[in-house]
Design a protein around this motif. Sequence first.
Motif, PDB file in Angstrom:
ATOM      1  N   ALA A  17      78.494  35.146  28.376  1.00 24.03           N
ATOM      2  CA  ALA A  17      77.340  35.938  28.816  1.00 24.03           C
ATOM      3  C   ALA A  17      77.789  37.092  29.709  1.00 24.03           C
ATOM      4  N   LEU A  18      78.732  36.830  30.617  1.00 20.80           N
ATOM      5  CA  LEU A  18      79.237  37.877  31.509  1.00 20.80           C
ATOM      6  C   LEU A  18      79.993  38.949  30.734  1.00 20.80           C
ATOM      7  N   LEU A  20      79.569  39.875  27.570  1.00 18.64           N
ATOM      8  CA  LEU A  20      78.624  40.732  26.841  1.00 18.64           C
ATOM      9  C   LEU A  20      77.879  41.663  27.795  1.00 18.64           C
ATOM     10  N   ARG A  21      77.525  41.137  28.967  1.00 18.43           N
ATOM     11  CA  ARG A  21      76.809  41.943  29.955  1.00 18.43           C
ATOM     12  C   ARG A  21      77.688  43.090  30.446  1.00 18.43           C
ATOM     13  N   ARG A  24      77.941  45.857  27.791  1.00 19.04           N
ATOM     14  CA  ARG A  24      76.675  46.603  27.775  1.00 19.04           C
ATOM     15  C   ARG A  24      76.585  47.547  28.967  1.00 19.04           C
ATOM     16  N   THR A  25      76.910  47.015  30.133  1.00 22.73           N
ATOM     17  CA  THR A  25      76.762  47.795  31.353  1.00 22.73           C
ATOM     18  C   THR A  25      77.707  48.984  31.378  1.00 22.73           C
TER      19      THR A  25
END
Lengths: 260, 219
Positions: A17-18, A20-21, A24-25
Amino acid sequence: MKSGRSGLEVIRRAILALFLREIRTRFGKYQLGYAWALIEPVSLVVVIIVIFSAMGAPGYTGISFPVFLGVGVVSYNLFTEISNRSIKAMEANSALFNYRPIRPIDTVIARALLELVLHAGVLFVILGFYWLFGGDVVIGDMPTLIFVYLLLTVLSTGVGVFFMLLTDIYSDAEKVLPLIMRPLFFISGVFFSFERVPRDYWPLLLWNPLFHAIELAREALSHNFRAQGASLVYLALCSIGVMCIALFFYRWRETKMRLR
Amino acid sequence: MIRLEGVSKTYRTQAGLHTVLRNLNLEIPAGAGLGVLGRNGAGKTTLINIIGGAETVDQGRLVTDAHISWPVGLAGGFQPSLTARENVKFVARLYAEKEEIPMILNRVRDFADIGEYFDMPTRTYSSGMNSRVSFGLSMAFDFDYYLIDEVTAVGDPQFRNKCDIALMEKKAKGAGFIVVSHDMDIVRRFCTQVVVLSSQGLRHFDDIEEAIKVYQNNG
């Protein structure tokens, strides 16, 4: 929601999750999006290659110069990016520790994995371009290449975690790492090889695992370039050793860290 | 069940060590509503953070196998450059199975009811919109316990009403609550027991009105 999820599964999810985040960021806001992840570092490496080639830098037997230099710069960048970003990983994600499944170390690992993927991508884009323009590209030993980069990632993450924890105790420590990084560019064989260093000076350079990693990666990407003096065993021992020290330090400090 | 055994927490400050919680023992049975009262600085938020796992204890331990929420309405975890959808996805990846993620996205979108803003960066949101999304996110999961730390009721009366109904539904389903609030109505509605935190330590009350009286008298 299912209960009884195992500890390893929680960690795997948190890191994914981190990861992918983070992608994106960092790249989601641009029109060209993820392309920037590669364009920026690739162009930097290309500029360096062009400058050094124009200066008439000496060639090495068994490996073409752009490959030789590309491997050096990408490996050095991987090392510095991971360790510098690790220092900030926890601080930048501190609001996320309200979510129970996320532990401080996960933020560091997610960033390190992202850097590994990015730099592997950069290396292959550079090799691909060079090949398209008629360059001589060989992937002599893929397993060794993968292994070397994994070890380099472990080493950089270990160094990063160590400095992150040190920074938590003495805030000045974060200024120290960049001071170490700059000279490393010149003594890690980014643009030269052990071959060209007089044997008398080897002991001054041989301690540096980054040098070993760069030479070994070159050997894996060549016909018959020999990584003289470099040792995969030494690189492995250094990487795992540094990581173990960092993890022990982390275990000791985890409960004492200022999470907020 | 959540149990705190001999929990202490001390902060290092420039003026020296500051002990917030000292040898605290507390048990919160499943489905219970616990109100936490105390003056500012008494350690209410620290207690919530310890239960939620955002802070560690110096001494003692926290024993639980329950699913505990993050503080309800927490928006600090949102990455401003990402959209609400992306932020919600991130949390859903942590707490839900892969196939549940679309359902959670729908729940939050319906609850927040902010139209196309749902797909715009959260930095463009008003504080009301932010709390709509973050509250909706907390309600999209079925936790065993919900942590509520001063839900400063932002938003219009209609939305506040909606939040109220959502929380009552969770309560009806048997969820537990740990509530920090200066609003005694909220404490009365959600809590079956109250602890009052002060520098003397922790006092436990089963009679809520009595607890409120003690707390208000000590100001």
